[in-house]
Structures are given as C-alpha cells and as structure tokens.
Design an enzyme around this catalytic site. Structure first.
Site, PDB file in Angstrom:
ATOM      1  CG  HIS A 101      39.496 -12.417 -15.744  1.00  0.00           C
ATOM      2  ND1 HIS A 101      38.253 -12.897 -16.332  1.00  0.00           N
ATOM      3  CD2 HIS A 101      40.477 -12.948 -16.774  1.00  0.00           C
ATOM      4  CE1 HIS A 101      38.430 -13.507 -17.477  1.00  0.00           C
ATOM      5  NE2 HIS A 101      39.785 -13.410 -17.684  1.00  0.00           N
ATOM      6  CG  ASP A 103      43.082 -12.035 -20.160  1.00  0.00           C
ATOM      7  OD1 ASP A 103      42.322 -12.833 -19.712  1.00  0.00           O
ATOM      8  OD2 ASP A 103      42.799 -11.603 -21.507  1.00  0.00           O
ATOM      9  CG  HIS A 262      38.163 -10.163 -20.283  1.00  0.00           C
ATOM     10  ND1 HIS A 262      39.243  -9.515 -19.936  1.00  0.00           N
ATOM     11  CD2 HIS A 262      38.169 -11.355 -20.398  1.00  0.00           C
ATOM     12  CE1 HIS A 262      40.316 -10.423 -19.998  1.00  0.00           C
ATOM     13  NE2 HIS A 262      39.627 -11.714 -20.311  1.00  0.00           N
ATOM     14  NE  ARG A 277      43.683 -15.237 -23.538  1.00  0.00           N
ATOM     15  CZ  ARG A 277      43.691 -15.187 -22.137  1.00  0.00           C
ATOM     16  NH1 ARG A 277      42.717 -15.352 -21.574  1.00  0.00           N
ATOM     17  NH2 ARG A 277      44.876 -15.738 -21.378  1.00  0.00           N
TER      18      ARG A 277
END
Ligand code: SIN
Length: 286
Positions: A101, A103, A262, A277
């Site tokens: 995907h 983000d 990723h 994150r």
C-alpha cells in the site's frame, strides 16, 4: 551520489539505503537537512540505525519536511496525537499494514512520506518491504504506458473489498490491539480519485501510483477494472523492484510515499512489536 554530511550504503539494487553518521535527536544543520532530503529523493527510502528518539524529537525531524498528516481512521498517542503507535501484541494475529500500500492514498492529498521508528521488535521477523514505483512504471511497454495515460484510480480508506467489505474496527476486533486505535474520520473525505501514473513533484519522474486502497479504475466497473488492476498490482511488486529492511530497536525508516509502496511482514505471531509512525503532508497527485 556522494554526500558531505554522512555516508550512504544502498541495501538493494532497486531502492533503499542506510544513512550512517547522523543523530536525529538533535536539530540538523541546513546542509545536513538538504542532503538528507537529497538522499531520500535518490534512494526513495532511507534508514537510520541506533537512534534514541522521544516522540517530540521524531516530530521535530518530520516537521523539517512539512506539516504532519493525521490518519483519518487511526488515533495517535494520547499526548502526541500526530504520532501513530503501530503495535502488535503477543496474542494478536493480525498485522497492521500487511498488504502492499501507499500510506493514506485514499485522502485528497496523500502523504508525502512517513517516518517509522522501531521501539520494540520480535526476536526474528517483522521486516518491512518497499517497492520502487518509478521502476515499475519504466518497465511497462510503450503501448501500456500510452494506454494508462489519463486513467484514474478510485481509492477508499475503509471497507476494502479484499477484506469482504468489513469495517476497520471489525477487521481488528479480537485479533489486534489496533481495534482500540480506530476512530471515526469525521468529515474528512476518504474516497478519492487519483491519476494512475503520477509525476513526482520534485524529481519530475513518472511513477505508478497504486496500492491496496485502490478498488477499481474511476468510471469503470469492478469487473472491467479487475484484470488490468490485478495485473498492475502484481507487476508493481515484482522482486526486482523491491527491498527488505530488517529492523533493530532504534532504527528509523523514512520513505517517499509518492513513488513507493510498502508492506509490513506479519511473520512473528507470539511476539510483540511496537513502532511509532509520523506521516508528512503531501500534495494533490498530478
Ligand atoms: C505501515 O506504515 O504501513 C506499517 C509498516 C510496518 O509496520 O512495518
């Protein structure tokens, strides 16, 4: 490419490099900041080892690159809402981010990049894979590139077809502590169309802009979209376009979300993993 402020060691032929000799807990000089930015554009994802960062220090580093992009569906830390804790507890069986995907691709202005910092790791496993979307685009035939010009994708942030249309809350319920972090997106628009081929705003290179949030091509049915969409999703993550990063406590990965995908590998059931994150605002893809 050589840099004055640090050494850079590529980790694969496709993308990804380790940057040695920087302490991210202290403010970077203008030159070091500009070279880190350059290293990101050159390598698409850069990795720093042996960092010791508070959430505030991670945020300060991130803010050098832009404002913070809040996840519409996931709550951050109570005292630092801009920091998303990605946690898999020992008893959890579902892994957050375990599909290829981009983000927050479902938002109007998907993130420019993200910084993921390793707090606690399993004894083995829990790596993250990255894929280079410039290479994926470049490898297409001229006929396919022509055909994809002007195609748009339709991306959603919840109730993905591949998960049977379940809500995020239900997907995590009973199998992941991340169920407690799901929130209502409020009035944020979480279904959006984007160009399938985007031009990177800084490098000017073309990249395929595709990932797990894409449900179909805009203006087409699911059935019409599926054959080409499935082909492209598989094509973009061919092994020769990827790298694999093995984390250690204190590692930080910074990826350019405009030209990569990723995948968090969920191969460590029975062990705990905790990451922080911080995601940086991007612009409208063109
Ligand atoms: C993500 O940002 O998708 C999570 C990646 C990871 O946990 O390795």
């Amino acid at each position: 490419m050589s840099y004055q402020s640090f050494d850079v060691t590529p980790i694969s032929g496709a993308l990804g490099a380790e940057v040695h000799g920087i302490d991210l807990s202290i403010p970077l000089s203008k030159q070091t900041f500009e070279e880190v930015h350059e290293a990101l554009l050159d390598n698409l994802v850069i990795f720093f080892r042996d960092q010791d960062l508070t959430p505030e220090q991670q945020l300060s580093f991130a803010r050098r690159f832009g404002g913070i992009h809040l996840h519409p569906y996931m709550k951050g830390l109570d005292d630092h809402p801009e920091v998303l804790a990605i946690i898999k507890e020992k008893d959890d069986t579902r892994t957050f981010g375990a599909s290829w995907h981009v983000d927050q691709m479902f938002t109007e202005k998907p993130a420019m990049g993200a910084m993921l910092y390793a707090k606690e790791l399993p004894p083995a496993g829990g790596d993250t894979l990255y894929a280079n979307m410039y290479l994926a685009y470049d490898a297409l035939s001229e006929g396919m590139k022509d055909m994809l010009t002007n195609v748009k994708t339709f991306a959603v942030g919840d109730r993905f077809k591949r998960l049977g249309g379940q809500s995020r809350k239900d997907v995590y319920k009973g199998v992941s502590v991340m169920a407690n972090h799901v929130k209502d997106p409020g009035d944020v628009k979480t279904e959006n169309e984007h160009p399938l081929v985007r031009t990177h705003p800084e490098t000017g290179r073309k990249a395929l802009f595709i990932g797990g949030h894409v449900q179909r091509f805009a203006g087409m049915t699911d059935e019409e979209s599926a054959p080409l969409l499935n082909y492209l999703k598989a094509h973009t993550v061919r092994p020769e376009f990827t790298c694999r990063f093995g984390w250690k406590p204190g590692s930080l990965a910074f990826w350019d979300n405009r030209c990569t995908q990723h995948f968090a590998v969920g191969d460590y059931n029975g062990s705990r993993r905790e990451m922080h994150r911080v995601t940086i605002q991007g612009d409208r893809p063109v």
